[in-house]
Design an enzyme around this catalytic site. Sequence first.
Site, PDB file in Angstrom:
ATOM      1  N   CYS A 117       0.835  -1.207   0.000  1.00 56.61           N
ATOM      2  CA  CYS A 117       0.000   0.000   0.000  1.00 56.61           C
ATOM      3  C   CYS A 117       0.868   1.255   0.000  1.00 56.61           C
ATOM      4  O   CYS A 117       0.621   2.193  -0.758  1.00 56.61           O
ATOM      5  CB  CYS A 117      -0.933  -0.005   1.208  1.00 56.61           C
ATOM      6  SG  CYS A 117      -2.033   1.430   1.287  1.00 56.61           S
ATOM      7  N   CYS A 214      -6.015  -3.075   7.137  1.00 53.75           N
ATOM      8  CA  CYS A 214      -7.236  -2.287   7.302  1.00 53.75           C
ATOM      9  C   CYS A 214      -8.466  -2.951   6.706  1.00 53.75           C
ATOM     10  O   CYS A 214      -9.581  -2.685   7.135  1.00 53.75           O
ATOM     11  CB  CYS A 214      -7.038  -0.906   6.681  1.00 53.75           C
ATOM     12  SG  CYS A 214      -6.704  -0.911   4.906  1.00 53.75           S
TER      13      CYS A 214
END
Length: 379
Positions: A117, A214
């Site tokens: 990410c 997440c």
Amino acid sequence: MLDHPLNSLGFAKPPAVTRVVVAMSGGVDSSVVAAELAAEGYDVVGVTLQLYDHGAALAKKGACCAGRDIHDARRVAETMGFPHYVLDYENTFREAVIDEFADAYLAGATPVPCIRCNERVKFKDLLQTAKDLDADCMATGHYIQRKMGPAGPELHSAADPARDQSYFLFSTTPEQLAFLRFPLGHLASKAETRALAARHGLPVADKPDSQDICFVPNGNYAEVIQKLRPGAADPGEIVDLSGRVLGEHRGVIHYTIGQRRGLGIGGLGDPLYVVRLDPERRQVIVGPKEALSTRIVPVREINWLGDAPLTSRSEWQVMAKVRSTRAPREAVIRPLSDTEAEVELIAPEDGVSPGQACVFYAPGDSRILGGGWIWRGAR
């Protein structure tokens, strides 16, 4: 106040004409960065990425960049009086991070999506967005330090070892590092960050820390993988190192290298650990603890941050970290190319898994020399 570089951010002009894009997750760390910079008079622009559909099953309370966090980031911007934007990166995030996460588990690896990410979304697309907004730099709430060395900016571990995020940022390139700032890296503890948040009256001062992955609800990554890749949890055999069948497993995606609990093969004498995964045969291979011992680690996709080229030496003496939760250990890098190497650990490590990162540190120093991805063939 934050450290001296934040007072100038390295630019020879007043803060009022220095534009800083702050990557805001909605948590206390990035909120404090934005608030401190705004209080010092910088031209702050807050940007939050919507990385997945927070109304769907993948979202969870307290997850980075979910609906609540977008709301919290907006409240911080309103409190400090700077503009805030939300950018929809759902498709980018799925293609660049989530799909590879699922495929890696299917291949018997243990991925680290937070690194991807940072590498493929935050420090690539978001960083380019910051440049498109005519920013002079982009600041984040990561706990890592950017220091100027004789050859330019260097990446260094955070002052607080408990908060250091260097393992997750090894793939930061020199070009990205020139544009990035990490204002929290010098702080001694998270308590200092929360004290700064309280001083600014931020609504997130007491907000709990977000989870690392997440998009995984309640830590059940196997459930997410099954939704993304139906049929991923096909059962198969648990075998020992000689190939003897000991039992049946629930699907390779439920297991990781070094796992001992939850195998369902108790009563066999000495404890057994997962030592290898064979997704093609749908086998989980188990063995004694000593079978986990690894000294030679093949590493590829290396991002090298040393001053001299990686291939300029036949060997590099470094400290290497093979999991985020472990301390760096003495190691020798033997380059095979600009992006591949064999890493020898001076003292063997247990549970070295394909898909994890191997991060390099300068001996006796906090400097990160880069890192790469652990590949199959560790021995």
